[in-house]
Write an enzyme that holds these catalytic residues in place. Structure first.
Site, PDB file in Angstrom:
ATOM      1  N   TYR A  38      10.627  20.093   6.717  1.00  0.00           N
ATOM      2  CA  TYR A  38       9.677  19.391   7.588  1.00  0.00           C
ATOM      3  C   TYR A  38       8.259  19.907   7.316  1.00  0.00           C
ATOM      4  CZ  TYR A  38       7.438  17.988  12.007  1.00  0.00           C
ATOM      5  OH  TYR A  38       6.597  17.471  12.948  1.00  0.00           O
TER       6      TYR A  38
ATOM      7  N   SER B  85       6.920   6.771  44.603  1.00  0.00           N
ATOM      8  CA  SER B  85       7.805   7.925  44.676  1.00  0.00           C
ATOM      9  C   SER B  85       9.065   7.487  45.418  1.00  0.00           C
ATOM     10  CB  SER B  85       7.119   9.074  45.377  1.00  0.00           C
ATOM     11  OG  SER B  85       6.759   8.663  46.663  1.00  0.00           O
ATOM     12  N   LEU B  86      10.026   8.387  45.487  1.00  0.00           N
ATOM     13  CA  LEU B  86      11.318   7.999  46.044  1.00  0.00           C
ATOM     14  C   LEU B  86      11.532   8.576  47.427  1.00  0.00           C
ATOM     15  CD1 LEU B  86      13.515   8.597  42.888  1.00  0.00           C
ATOM     16  CD2 LEU B  86      12.648   6.433  43.750  1.00  0.00           C
TER      17      LEU B  86
ATOM     18  N   GLU C  62      20.875   9.833  37.714  1.00  0.00           N
ATOM     19  CA  GLU C  62      20.134  10.608  36.708  1.00  0.00           C
ATOM     20  C   GLU C  62      19.777  11.956  37.301  1.00  0.00           C
ATOM     21  OE1 GLU C  62      16.645   8.342  35.775  1.00  0.00           O
ATOM     22  OE2 GLU C  62      17.837   6.566  35.333  1.00  0.00           O
TER      23      GLU C  62
ATOM     24  N   LYS D 130      17.268  14.689  38.449  1.00  0.00           N
ATOM     25  CA  LYS D 130      15.890  14.613  38.921  1.00  0.00           C
ATOM     26  C   LYS D 130      15.138  15.793  38.308  1.00  0.00           C
ATOM     27  CE  LYS D 130      13.079  13.952  43.033  1.00  0.00           C
ATOM     28  NZ  LYS D 130      12.069  14.923  42.686  1.00  0.00           N
TER      29      LYS D 130
ATOM     30  N   ASP E 158      12.358  18.347  37.418  1.00  0.00           N
ATOM     31  CA  ASP E 158      11.265  18.878  38.234  1.00  0.00           C
ATOM     32  C   ASP E 158      10.041  19.139  37.363  1.00  0.00           C
ATOM     33  OD1 ASP E 158      10.007  19.665  40.474  1.00  0.00           O
ATOM     34  OD2 ASP E 158      11.005  21.609  40.653  1.00  0.00           O
TER      35      ASP E 158
ATOM     36  N   ARG F  92       0.518  10.396  37.443  1.00  0.00           N
ATOM     37  CA  ARG F  92       0.805   9.455  38.518  1.00  0.00           C
ATOM     38  C   ARG F  92      -0.363   9.365  39.503  1.00  0.00           C
ATOM     39  NH1 ARG F  92       3.816   8.180  43.413  1.00  0.00           N
ATOM     40  NH2 ARG F  92       3.329  10.106  44.475  1.00  0.00           N
TER      41      ARG F  92
ATOM     42  N   GLU G  57       9.261  11.972  33.112  1.00  0.00           N
ATOM     43  CA  GLU G  57       8.868  13.254  33.666  1.00  0.00           C
ATOM     44  C   GLU G  57       8.555  14.211  32.527  1.00  0.00           C
ATOM     45  OE1 GLU G  57       8.874  13.066  36.898  1.00  0.00           O
ATOM     46  OE2 GLU G  57       8.866  15.104  37.735  1.00  0.00           O
TER      47      GLU G  57
ATOM     48  N   TYR H 225      12.424   7.707  31.997  1.00  0.00           N
ATOM     49  CA  TYR H 225      13.469   7.168  32.876  1.00  0.00           C
ATOM     50  C   TYR H 225      13.140   5.802  33.455  1.00  0.00           C
ATOM     51  CZ  TYR H 225      10.359   9.546  36.172  1.00  0.00           C
ATOM     52  OH  TYR H 225       9.261   9.997  36.848  1.00  0.00           O
TER      53      TYR H 225
ATOM     54  N   LYS I 183      18.125  15.493  47.225  1.00  0.00           N
ATOM     55  CA  LYS I 183      17.541  16.811  46.984  1.00  0.00           C
ATOM     56  C   LYS I 183      18.607  17.872  47.177  1.00  0.00           C
ATOM     57  CE  LYS I 183      13.222  16.630  46.359  1.00  0.00           C
ATOM     58  NZ  LYS I 183      12.293  16.806  47.324  1.00  0.00           N
TER      59      LYS I 183
ATOM     60  N   CYS J 254      -7.341  27.231  74.388  1.00  0.00           N
ATOM     61  CA  CYS J 254      -7.456  26.879  72.974  1.00  0.00           C
ATOM     62  C   CYS J 254      -8.020  28.068  72.194  1.00  0.00           C
ATOM     63  CB  CYS J 254      -8.366  25.663  72.809  1.00  0.00           C
ATOM     64  SG  CYS J 254      -8.734  25.311  71.084  1.00  0.00           S
TER      65      CYS J 254
ATOM     66  N   CYS K 105     -11.703  26.903  70.895  1.00  0.00           N
ATOM     67  CA  CYS K 105     -12.860  26.603  71.731  1.00  0.00           C
ATOM     68  C   CYS K 105     -12.720  27.147  73.155  1.00  0.00           C
ATOM     69  CB  CYS K 105     -13.128  25.098  71.772  1.00  0.00           C
ATOM     70  SG  CYS K 105     -11.898  24.192  72.696  1.00  0.00           S
TER      71      CYS K 105
ATOM     72  N   CYS L  93      -5.220  20.846  72.898  1.00  0.00           N
ATOM     73  CA  CYS L  93      -6.587  21.057  73.347  1.00  0.00           C
ATOM     74  C   CYS L  93      -7.186  19.668  73.453  1.00  0.00           C
ATOM     75  CB  CYS L  93      -7.339  21.890  72.312  1.00  0.00           C
ATOM     76  SG  CYS L  93      -9.117  21.826  72.549  1.00  0.00           S
TER      77      CYS L  93
ATOM     78  N   CYS M 278     -13.960  20.094  70.167  1.00  0.00           N
ATOM     79  CA  CYS M 278     -13.390  21.360  69.697  1.00  0.00           C
ATOM     80  C   CYS M 278     -13.613  21.466  68.181  1.00  0.00           C
ATOM     81  CB  CYS M 278     -11.902  21.400  70.023  1.00  0.00           C
ATOM     82  SG  CYS M 278     -11.019  22.713  69.205  1.00  0.00           S
TER      83      CYS M 278
HETATM   84  S1  IVH Z   1      12.463   7.264  39.222  1.00  0.00           S
HETATM   85  C1  IVH Z   1      10.180   4.040  41.590  1.00  0.00           C
HETATM   86  N1  IVH Z   1      13.927   9.032  37.904  1.00  0.00           N
HETATM   87  O1  IVH Z   1      10.859  12.276  41.134  1.00  0.00           O
HETATM   88  C2  IVH Z   1      11.024   5.095  40.955  1.00  0.00           C
HETATM   89  N2  IVH Z   1      12.045   9.818  39.118  1.00  0.00           N
HETATM   90  O2  IVH Z   1       9.788  10.677  44.043  1.00  0.00           O
HETATM   91  C3  IVH Z   1      10.235   6.160  40.307  1.00  0.00           C
HETATM   92  N3  IVH Z   1      11.647  12.210  38.930  1.00  0.00           N
HETATM   93  O3  IVH Z   1       7.723  10.753  41.196  1.00  0.00           O
HETATM   94  C4  IVH Z   1      10.897   7.427  40.027  1.00  0.00           C
HETATM   95  N4  IVH Z   1      13.334  12.660  37.608  1.00  0.00           N
HETATM   96  O4  IVH Z   1       8.234  12.393  39.345  1.00  0.00           O
HETATM   97  C5  IVH Z   1      12.865   8.836  38.702  1.00  0.00           C
HETATM   98  N5  IVH Z   1      15.260  10.469  36.661  1.00  0.00           N
HETATM   99  C6  IVH Z   1      14.209  10.275  37.461  1.00  0.00           C
HETATM  100  C7  IVH Z   1      13.366  11.328  37.865  1.00  0.00           C
HETATM  101  C8  IVH Z   1      12.296  11.052  38.707  1.00  0.00           C
HETATM  102  C9  IVH Z   1      12.299  13.156  38.251  1.00  0.00           C
HETATM  103  C10 IVH Z   1      10.478  12.441  39.812  1.00  0.00           C
HETATM  104  C11 IVH Z   1       9.305  11.544  39.598  1.00  0.00           C
HETATM  105  C12 IVH Z   1       9.068  10.837  40.900  1.00  0.00           C
HETATM  106  C13 IVH Z   1       9.829  11.689  41.869  1.00  0.00           C
HETATM  107  C14 IVH Z   1      10.534  10.886  42.939  1.00  0.00           C
END
Ligand code: IVH
Length: 667
Positions: free
Chosen positions: A37, A83-84, A113, A115, A117, A136, A170, A222, A310, A404, A407, A422, A427
């Protein structure tokens, strides 16, 4: 070698290097040794040096190019990056599945899937070239971090797809890179990053792309945003297609036909989580079928077709040193635990809210106690209970004060509330918190005005009310700690720009009780000016579909206050926009076949997509919901309408054909 030969050779080399890179970084399965490479890359670099005119932005030699930036440009997301919603246990997941099943006709399958981080990002390709990468941000506006994302080896710089596509995923830092980076930082005397997520986010927010390049970031894609290509029917097909295009998708995703299968997947990964070489904080569950996704739609913040489970929070033990009191925006006095610093779920915790006196009594938490803490949703630290066996007898019971702490005015307990408040409108602590809310992202969105600066402004008495913010001058700001020329002009500019904000931001920023950002938008689009909202009667507000009596009451009371009248007068004088600039509610026609009606759409239509039909019905004053109930007025059924048709007939709901819909639209 002439130029034409060089071009051909360059093309061949790039293709080969891209292939090797893909095998190495995306598939984790190299077909050649690293040295091969490197050799090809050297060859390419040499040729490009000889024929600089052949260099293109998507050449694999150009990942780390470009000068450091002064600032990130803003990027508008044409399709919001949502977000979810969260699930914390099996029951939440079952409820999610039940709601999804109720909201659609057919049986539902899910995709699970991991999640990841890290940091959500969007990647845009035009004519097969990577042209833009963005964070985002607040979901509608992010930052352009293209040059940093180009350095992520698993992101292809070119793909075989001519249409414009935007993919989302992500970006993250694998454990190994994270540990190495922190070791280095400690050696250099820099603070280590608290967790891989912060490290990834910090790396991508560097103005000099060389830094991001040195951080070994990775990405899993994703989902998609803007998508002008093909007709895929399911999320799983999309994942396959993304992979086909050369994107890195996480291989652990599974399609599950039942929620029991989903729960098995969740349990499996709860145990397996430590074996992964990157951080995950849960499992994302998505409805697989895209038509069903569309049918389920969104709430104000989250899609109804997906949820994030979660993982349960880690619990640790520490000592409660003291309890501090703080006064919030609405005057609520909250006790906060000051703790012996302790590490939990990746960060060091030294403070945790105790919410109110009742909770302290209920959990029998005393000053000096050994306490169990965890992070709720892995973010907000919470004191769960005291460890009674560890008591020495020196622990002291805690009582809320009668006055308070900011104040000195007497605290009151409002009816049916556990909180002490209060009620002094002047205040200083409340005014300060109110201002923090006023400048926040969903409100006036004034960048560069963090809590520290606001505290200083109050301390130096440069500010007493929101209006004073718009009276600040250069010299006022320059005298503050850590405010240089540059941050001062940036801040002044941001304050100035906020004058032009559309009405809903100001409305939300004022912090009227019960008026969240969504309600503020609805109010703004209906009343259009601050003045007409100020004059609105209780009934004018409750006449709007989504507005309840509690909210209407709070709004009317708010605008009746003399201090509020004065404040709005001043803001107007100071040049703040008091008008709504978004799509108007009045564009919604009145007195149509759909005004005030609740409509459900089902089946395939010949002339409209589901979202077109929805938009049209809404424009004619109807509201569109996902499932047929006794509140439904009209079901519009296209071809192959399934169970909704039966339900409508059972309930005696009017059923319309697509033809009838077209007749109404044609007027
Ligand atoms: S789907 C509308 N898939 O989790 C759906 N999110 O609030 C959009 N994340 O902001 C998200 N792994 O940053 C999705 N396999 C996955 C994910 C994922 C991590 C994060 C993403 C999102 C937050 C969910």
């Amino acid at each position: 070698m002439n130029k034409q030969q060089a071009q051909q050779h360059v093309n061949e080399l790039r293709e080969l290097i891209n292939q090797y890179g893909h095998e190495y970084y995306v598939l984790d399965n190299p077909s050649v040794p690293d040295s091969e490479y490197d050799r090809k890359m050297q060859e390419l670099l040499k040729l490009e040096e000889e024929f600089p005119e052949l260099i293109t932005a998507d050449s694999p030699s150009q990942r780390i190019g470009g000068e450091p930036l002064d600032a990130f440009q803003k990027v508008q997301h044409n399709v919001a990056m949502m977000s979810l919603g969260n699930a914390f246990n099996e029951n939440d997941l079952r409820n999610f599945a039940r709601r999804a099943n109720e909201g659609t006709d057919e049986r539902i399958s899910f995709v699970c899937e991991l999640k990841i981080d890290g940091l959500a990002v969007s990647l845009t390709y035009e004519n097969g070239k990577f042209v833009r990468g963005a964070t985002r941000g607040d979901g509608t506006t992010g930052e352009d971090i293209t040059s940093n994302l180009r350095t992520v080896r698993s992101i292809p710089l070119s793909i075989r797809e001519e249409n414009t596509i935007e993919v989302r995923g992500e970006a993250f830092m694998p454990h190994k890179s994270f540990l190495k980076l922190n070791e280095q930082r400690e050696e250099n005397g820099d603070d280590p990053f608290a967790n891989p997520r912060n490290a990834a986010a910090g790396s991508l927010r560097q103005l000099d792309p060389k830094i991001a390049a040195s951080r070994n970031l990775d990405i899993f894609l994703y989902g998609v945003g803007e998508w002008q290509t093909g007709t895929l029917e399911s999320h799983s097909e999309r994942l396959d297609y993304l992979q086909e295009l050369g994107f890195k998708t996480n291989p652990e995703w599974r399609r599950c036909d039942t929620i029991d299968d989903v729960i098995d997947y969740v349990k499996y990964w709860e145990g397996k989580r430590p074996d992964l070489n990157y951080e995950i904080d849960g499992i994302v569950v998505k409805v697989d079928n895209l038509d069903q996704q569309e049918e389920l739609g969104f709430t104000a913040k989250n899609p109804r077709w997906a949820i994030a489970y979660k993982f349960p929070a880690e619990e640790v033990i520490t000592t409660l040193r003291e309890i501090e009191l703080s006064v919030g925006r609405t005057g609520v006095v909250t006790p906060t635990a000051v703790l012996e610093p302790v590490r939990v779920a990746g960060t060091t915790v030294q403070r945790a809210s105790l919410h109110n006196e009742d909770l302290i009594r209920e959990r029998d938490i005393r000053l000096g106690d050994t306490v169990v803490i965890k992070k709720a949703g892995d973010i907000i630290p919470e004191v769960l209970r005291a460890v009674e066996e560890k008591r020495t007898g020196d622990e002291k019971e805690f009582f809320m004060p009668e006055e308070c702490p900011a104040c000195g005015s007497e605290l009151v307990r409002l009816e049916e509330e556990v909180a002490l408040r209060c009620i002094n409108p002047n205040c200083p602590a409340q005014l300060k918190e109110g201002l923090i809310h006023f400048v926040s992202r969903d409100a006036m969105n004034i960048d560069g005005l963090g809590e520290k600066v606001i505290s200083q402004l109050f301390r130096e008495e440069l500010i007493h009310t929101i209006a004073d913010l718009y009276r600040l001058e250069r010299d006022d700001l320059l005298q503050l700690e850590r405010m240089g020329e540059k941050s001062t002009s940036n801040l002044l500019q941001a304050i100035d720009a906020s004058r032009e904000n559309s009405l809903e931001r100001l409305l939300f920023g004022l912090g009227i009780r019960f008026v969240g950002s969504k309600a503020a938008r609805t109010l703004a689009s209906h009343f259009e000016t601050m003045e007409s909202l100020q004059q609105a009667a209780f009934e004018d507000i409750t006449a709007i579909n989504e507005m309840g009596e509690k909210m209407a009451d709070s709004i009317v009371r708010y605008f009746a206050e003399d201090e509020v009248k004065q404040l709005l007068y001043e803001l107007d004088e100071l040049g703040l926009n008091m008008e709504y600039k978004g799509p108007k509610a009045q564009d919604v026609e009145e007195d149509t076949a759909f005004s005030g009606k609740t409509v459900v759409l089902t089946g395939k239509m010949e002339h409209f997509t589901r979202s077109e039909a929805k938009a049209l019905v809404e424009q004619l004053g109807g509201s569109v919901t996902g499932s047929v109930s006794k509140n439904t007025d009209i079901l519009i059924a296209g071809e192959d309408a399934g169970s909704k048709m039966d339900k409508a007939e059972q309930l005696g709901v009017a059923v319309w054909s697509e033809q009838q819909l077209r007749e109404v639209l044609d007027g």
